[in-house]
Scaffold this active site. Structure first.
Site, mmCIF file in Angstrom:
data_model
loop_
_atom_site.group_PDB
_atom_site.id
_atom_site.type_symbol
_atom_site.label_atom_id
_atom_site.label_comp_id
_atom_site.label_asym_id
_atom_site.label_seq_id
_atom_site.Cartn_x
_atom_site.Cartn_y
_atom_site.Cartn_z
ATOM 1 N N THR A 13 0.807 -1.221 0.000
ATOM 2 C CA THR A 13 0.000 0.000 0.000
ATOM 3 C C THR A 13 0.840 1.271 0.000
ATOM 4 O O THR A 13 0.492 2.253 -0.652
ATOM 5 C CB THR A 13 -0.908 -0.005 1.261
ATOM 6 O OG1 THR A 13 -1.735 -1.158 1.178
ATOM 7 C CG2 THR A 13 -1.772 1.231 1.338
ATOM 8 N N SER A 59 1.038 -10.248 0.057
ATOM 9 C CA SER A 59 0.397 -11.574 0.105
ATOM 10 C C SER A 59 1.074 -12.523 -0.884
ATOM 11 O O SER A 59 0.909 -13.737 -0.793
ATOM 12 C CB SER A 59 -1.083 -11.480 -0.242
ATOM 13 O OG SER A 59 -1.673 -10.462 0.486
ATOM 14 N N THR A 89 1.950 -4.558 4.566
ATOM 15 C CA THR A 89 1.839 -4.901 5.991
ATOM 16 C C THR A 89 1.378 -6.343 6.220
ATOM 17 O O THR A 89 1.668 -6.919 7.261
ATOM 18 C CB THR A 89 0.845 -3.959 6.705
ATOM 19 O OG1 THR A 89 -0.413 -4.026 6.019
ATOM 20 C CG2 THR A 89 1.346 -2.541 6.736
ATOM 21 N N ASP A 90 0.667 -6.902 5.227
ATOM 22 C CA ASP A 90 0.023 -8.203 5.478
ATOM 23 C C ASP A 90 0.996 -9.287 5.932
ATOM 24 O O ASP A 90 0.676 -10.072 6.826
ATOM 25 C CB ASP A 90 -0.726 -8.674 4.223
ATOM 26 C CG ASP A 90 -1.986 -7.842 3.978
ATOM 27 O OD1 ASP A 90 -2.379 -7.078 4.883
ATOM 28 O OD2 ASP A 90 -2.565 -7.941 2.878
ATOM 29 N N THR A 278 1.663 -21.070 21.682
ATOM 30 C CA THR A 278 0.315 -20.844 22.202
ATOM 31 C C THR A 278 -0.540 -20.037 21.234
ATOM 32 O O THR A 278 -0.040 -19.176 20.510
ATOM 33 C CB THR A 278 0.349 -20.141 23.574
ATOM 34 O OG1 THR A 278 -1.003 -19.820 23.960
ATOM 35 C CG2 THR A 278 1.166 -18.867 23.567
ATOM 36 N N CYS A 280 -2.643 -18.009 22.356
ATOM 37 C CA CYS A 280 -2.813 -16.704 23.017
ATOM 38 C C CYS A 280 -1.836 -15.714 22.404
ATOM 39 O O CYS A 280 -0.747 -16.089 21.977
ATOM 40 C CB CYS A 280 -2.507 -16.804 24.506
ATOM 41 S SG CYS A 280 -3.633 -17.855 25.387
HETATM 42 N N1 ASP Z 1 -2.213 -6.020 0.830
HETATM 43 C C1 ASP Z 1 -1.221 -5.025 1.150
HETATM 44 C C2 ASP Z 1 0.112 -5.744 1.274
HETATM 45 O O1 ASP Z 1 0.355 -6.366 2.267
HETATM 46 C C3 ASP Z 1 -1.589 -4.304 2.389
HETATM 47 C C4 ASP Z 1 -0.576 -3.306 2.862
HETATM 48 O O2 ASP Z 1 0.365 -2.954 2.213
HETATM 49 O O3 ASP Z 1 -0.752 -2.821 3.970
HETATM 50 O O4 ASP Z 1 0.891 -5.690 0.373
#
Ligand code: ASP
Length: 344
Positions: A13, A59, A89-90, A278, A280
């Site tokens: 992103t 991803s 972030t994923d 875990t 958790c």
């Molecule tokens: N789907 C995006 C990725 O992980 C989401 C992001 O960048 O936050 O590449």
């Protein structure tokens, strides 16, 4: 204070902006990053860029990509004081974990960051994340050594040890958490580092090495009330898996039924490495705490302590790629190699 840094763009992103005409989000030309974040010029640092081609949504990250990433770092290691990796972030926690185990003798900061809103959007969190990551990657101690010579994630004013993180929130700007290990630095008006929590090399000046063979024959078995024997056995006895990350309840507890324990016993006898983590989000596996965990320990299940599933999985990938001797892998799984677990 002259510093040189390499900013590596993998995708996600953070590198998107809205197309003026179609309004769709499209990746921007990364070589023009300074046009998007003109504040970078104010550092007065030499900031070079390297972009993967094509850039990918995280991803789609694979271990092959991690190897490429490590090669870019290794080939440029001597030239730069630190590295900032822009990443979706994923799967950022997986990449940070993998890199921490793949890179040996690291003495320079590798800071992964990204954003929840694209850099080309008005309320983006990407700019602050990039600017602070650059400052952290450039930071030195009084003796001229790197302030944070670790693989880290910087996000929304907090610097984490990468292999301690999980992506926790799909919407909030604070997307990551490191529940079992305190933050390495907190960013406010000042950047407050916590040197007592940072891993420094015992002796400096060693050569950076990379482990570029990963063995991904690892399965994850998450147990739950009602899980049927076929589901358990299809994972424990899969022909392809050499190791299993067993996600258990609470402090490492699993059903005590004879059927379940027999399957675990047989899988271990067949040579599978089983590591107990875990479900958790906070706390540690302690297989001595309850009879339900003690039975697993007796059978030879290894404690994953307070490690995340992400870090445990990546540690197995790297160790299994590096060693063929199972006992060596098991021995190393019980040690904290990069501060990824706290041994109790
Ligand atoms: N789907 C995006 C990725 O992980 C989401 C992001 O960048 O936050 O590449």
């Amino acid at each position: 204070m002259s510093r040189s840094l390499l900013m590596i763009y993998t995708g996600g992103t953070i590198g998107m902006k809205q197309d003026d005409k179609t309004k769709a989000l499209v990746p921007f030309d990364f070589s023009q990053i300074v046009r998007e974040v003109p504040e970078l010029k104010k550092f007065g640092y030499k900031i070079d860029t390297y972009s993967f081609d094509p850039v990918i949504d995280s991803s789609d990250i694979t271990p092959t990509f991690w190897v490429e990433l490590c090669k870019v770092i290794k080939n440029n290691y001597k030239k730069y004081d630190g590295f900032v990796i822009l990443h979706g972030t994923d799967t950022m926690s997986y990449t940070a974990s993998a890199l921490s185990f793949m890179l040996e003798n690291l003495e320079k900061p590798i800071i992964l960051t990204g954003s929840q809103l694209p850099i080309g959007m008005l309320r983006t969190d990407g700019k602050e994340n990039i600017i602070s990551s650059i400052e952290i990657a450039a930071a030195k101690r009084g003796d001229g050594k790197a302030m944070v010579p670790e693989v880290c994630i910087y996000f929304e004013s907090q610097l984490y040890r990468g292999n301690r993180t999980i992506k926790y929130n799909a919407e909030n700007f604070r997307a990551f958490r490191s529940v079992n290990y305190q933050v390495l630095a907190e960013v406010g008006i000042h950047i407050k580092y916590n040197p007592h929590l940072i891993n420094y090399p015992k002796s400096w000046g060693k050569q950076l090495k990379i482990s570029d063979k990963l063995d991904t024959n690892v399965a994850i078995l998450k147990i739950y009330p009602g899980i049927i024997k076929q589901a358990i056995d299809s994972i424990l006895f899969s022909t392809w898996s050499k190791a299993i990350v067993l996600e258990t309840f609470g402090s490492g507890n699993a059903p005590t039924s004879r059927e379940f324990l027999e399957s675990i016993k047989k899988a271990i006898k067949n040579g599978k490495i089983i590591v107990n983590v875990t479900q958790c989000q906070a706390g540690s596996v302690d297989m001595k705490a309850y009879a339900t965990g003690a039975s697993l320990e007796k059978l030879g299940v290894i404690s994953g302590y307070d490690g995340t599933t992400e870090a445990t999985l990546c540690k197995l990938f790297v160790l299994m790629g590096k060693y063929s001797d199972k006992e060596e892998i098991k021995k190393k799984m019980k040690q904290s190699l990069r501060g990824e677990i706290t041994i109790i």
